[in-house]
Design an enzyme around this catalytic site. Structure first.
Site, PDB file in Angstrom:
ATOM      1  N   GLU A  61       0.959  -1.438   0.145  1.00  0.00           N
ATOM      2  CA  GLU A  61      -0.147  -0.148  -0.022  1.00  0.00           C
ATOM      3  C   GLU A  61       0.903   1.211   0.073  1.00  0.00           C
ATOM      4  O   GLU A  61       0.504   2.012   0.913  1.00  0.00           O
ATOM      5  CB  GLU A  61      -0.910   0.179   1.134  1.00  0.00           C
ATOM      6  N   GLU A 106      -5.692 -10.591  -2.236  1.00  0.00           N
ATOM      7  CA  GLU A 106      -6.307 -10.670  -1.044  1.00  0.00           C
ATOM      8  C   GLU A 106      -7.850 -10.764  -1.328  1.00  0.00           C
ATOM      9  O   GLU A 106      -8.648  -9.873  -0.828  1.00  0.00           O
ATOM     10  CB  GLU A 106      -6.238  -9.595  -0.193  1.00  0.00           C
TER      11      GLU A 106
HETATM   12  C1  XIL Z   1      -5.562  -7.550   7.793  1.00  0.00           C
HETATM   13  C2  XIL Z   1      -6.081  -8.952   8.540  1.00  0.00           C
HETATM   14  O1  XIL Z   1      -6.656  -9.397   7.485  1.00  0.00           O
HETATM   15  C3  XIL Z   1      -6.521  -8.525   9.772  1.00  0.00           C
HETATM   16  O2  XIL Z   1      -6.403  -9.621  10.482  1.00  0.00           O
HETATM   17  C4  XIL Z   1      -5.630  -7.438  10.508  1.00  0.00           C
HETATM   18  O3  XIL Z   1      -6.033  -7.167  11.579  1.00  0.00           O
HETATM   19  C5  XIL Z   1      -5.463  -6.237   9.841  1.00  0.00           C
HETATM   20  O4  XIL Z   1      -4.739  -6.747   8.507  1.00  0.00           O
HETATM   21  N1  XIL Z   1      -4.660  -4.928   3.348  1.00  0.00           N
HETATM   22  C6  XIL Z   1      -3.734  -5.748   3.534  1.00  0.00           C
HETATM   23  C7  XIL Z   1      -3.851  -7.125   4.605  1.00  0.00           C
HETATM   24  O5  XIL Z   1      -2.570  -5.687   2.855  1.00  0.00           O
HETATM   25  O6  XIL Z   1      -2.544  -7.468   5.190  1.00  0.00           O
HETATM   26  C8  XIL Z   1      -4.834  -6.601   5.839  1.00  0.00           C
HETATM   27  O7  XIL Z   1      -5.049  -7.849   6.447  1.00  0.00           O
HETATM   28  C9  XIL Z   1      -6.324  -6.080   4.940  1.00  0.00           C
HETATM   29  C10 XIL Z   1      -5.938  -4.964   3.941  1.00  0.00           C
END
Ligand code: XIL
Length: 368
Positions: free
Chosen positions: A182, A289
């Protein structure tokens, strides 16, 4: 050292031929085309997603939480049977591995790696550095001591040492890394104004890629971004940023599109166009994701959206991977993030495959 332990511990690949809890009608008369461990793609219900993805050379992954492996046998069974890759949901992240300066806590990351090696799964190393200012308001994404670094040199040293520790420990079992997560502002299209970029400029990203390459020369190195899956300003801004980083000497191999589709997914044409742009730049692209909330809440709508995302990936040679951000609707980060039930994944809370699962399976079962 860790790698040796992991390899020794992981010989078997269980549940491989089980198709998970799917009780749909048996096949008609279509002749099987290829048989892989009892999977006949012309009869998709005989195959797991993993078996079908393997035929395409596609990585199909799921975010893994080691606490759930211990808690719930079904979780591990489905994860092993249906996915050929895992991404540690949180275990590789900086606050998990070095919550206090010099205090390393590897248990969750080791458990994740052991699970993956034991089930012959690839690992996406998520994520080495995630400094995004919006995300930092929601979660602890950098340990507190990082923010207390007394000067830029010390801050850079913290980043260097963190990358070195994690990559050295897991290079042997991790074939690709989200080196930078990000880098753009979450809402908007500028480079994110965060602790690292404000203090060190974009140069910290170049250095992170160079360092990771030096420590793990065989791994594919990615920039991973949220809300950049449709043509438009943020996609353009990401192309511009990646171009600058490459120009400055960052060894970037690919771009991860997170794929958190909280109110509907991009169309086939939109996502394919975005992926094609990355391919045209000579880079890999992955959906890293994925979870999808259908705006009308209808399982059939969600299923079609999932099918379109998978079809886009299969249509663009540079797309190597689709990873789901979880396995079951019983455990999804979105319930916390949205504050309500979201049902965004392929398996329901009882691990029953949803229409979205069957839609993905149909797409993957198509002729090669
Ligand atoms: C999220 C996890 O799913 C949660 O359990 C944690 O509390 C916060 O992070 N973008 C990303 C991921 O790159 O690492 C994030 O994952 C969700 C958004």
């Amino acid at each position: 050292m860790v790698a040796a332990v992991l390899v020794l511990s992981g010989a078997c690949r269980d549940s491989e031929s089980a198709s998970v809890g799917d009780t749909e009608a048996t096949p008609g008369s279509a002749a099987p085309t290829t048989t892989v461990d009892g999977c006949e793609p012309s009869v998709p219900s005989t195959c797991t997603l993993r078996q079908l993805a393997d035929r395409h050379g596609l990585l199909i992954g799921a975010a893994l939480r080691p606490d759930l492996v211990g808690e719930d046998p079904e979780y591990g069974e489905v994860l092993a049977a249906e996915f050929n890759s895992v991404t540690p949901e949180n275990a590789y992240k900086w606050p998990s591995t070095e919550p206090e300066r010099g205090v390393y806590t590897w248990d969750d990351a080791d458990a994740t790696a052991e699970f993956a090696v034991g089930h012959d799964q690839a690992i996406r190393g998520h994520t080495l550095v995630w400094p995004n200012s919006f995300s930092a308001q929601q979660y602890e994404i950098l340990p507190a001591y990082v923010g207390d670094a007394p000067d830029p040199e010390t801050l850079q040293q913290y980043v260097d040492e963190h990358i070195e520790a994690v990559v050295n420990r897991y290079a042997d079992v991790t074939d690709r890394w989200d080196v930078v997560n990000e880098p753009l502002s979450t809402i908007g299209a500028q480079v994110d104004a965060n602790l690292l970029t404000d203090t060190l400029g974009e140069e910290w990203m170049v250095r992170a890629f160079q360092q990771t390459r030096a420590l793990d020369p065989d791994a594919a190195l990615y920039v991973n971004e949220i809300l950049a899956e449709r043509p438009g300003e943020k996609h353009d801004a990401l192309i511009a940023l990646v171009g600058r980083l490459l120009e400055a000497g960052a060894p970037i191999d690919g771009v991860g599109l997170q794929g958190h589709f909280l109110s509907g997914a991009p169309s086939f044409d939109e996502l394919t166009a975005v992926m094609q742009d990355w391919e045209d730049l000579g880079l890999e692209v992955a959906v890293t994701e994925l979870d999808i909330v259908a705006p009308d809440g209808e399982p059939a709508t969600q299923a079609q959206m999932y099918a379109d995302v998978f079809s886009s990936c299969l249509a663009v040679a540079a797309c190597r991977e689709i990873t789901l951000w979880g396995v079951t609707d019983a455990h999804t980060w979105l319930n916390d993030f949205l504050g309500e039930e979201s049902d965004p994944l392929l398996f329901d809370a009882e691990y029953r495959p949803k229409p979205a699962y069957r839609a993905v399976r149909e797409v993957l079962a198509a002729e090669l």
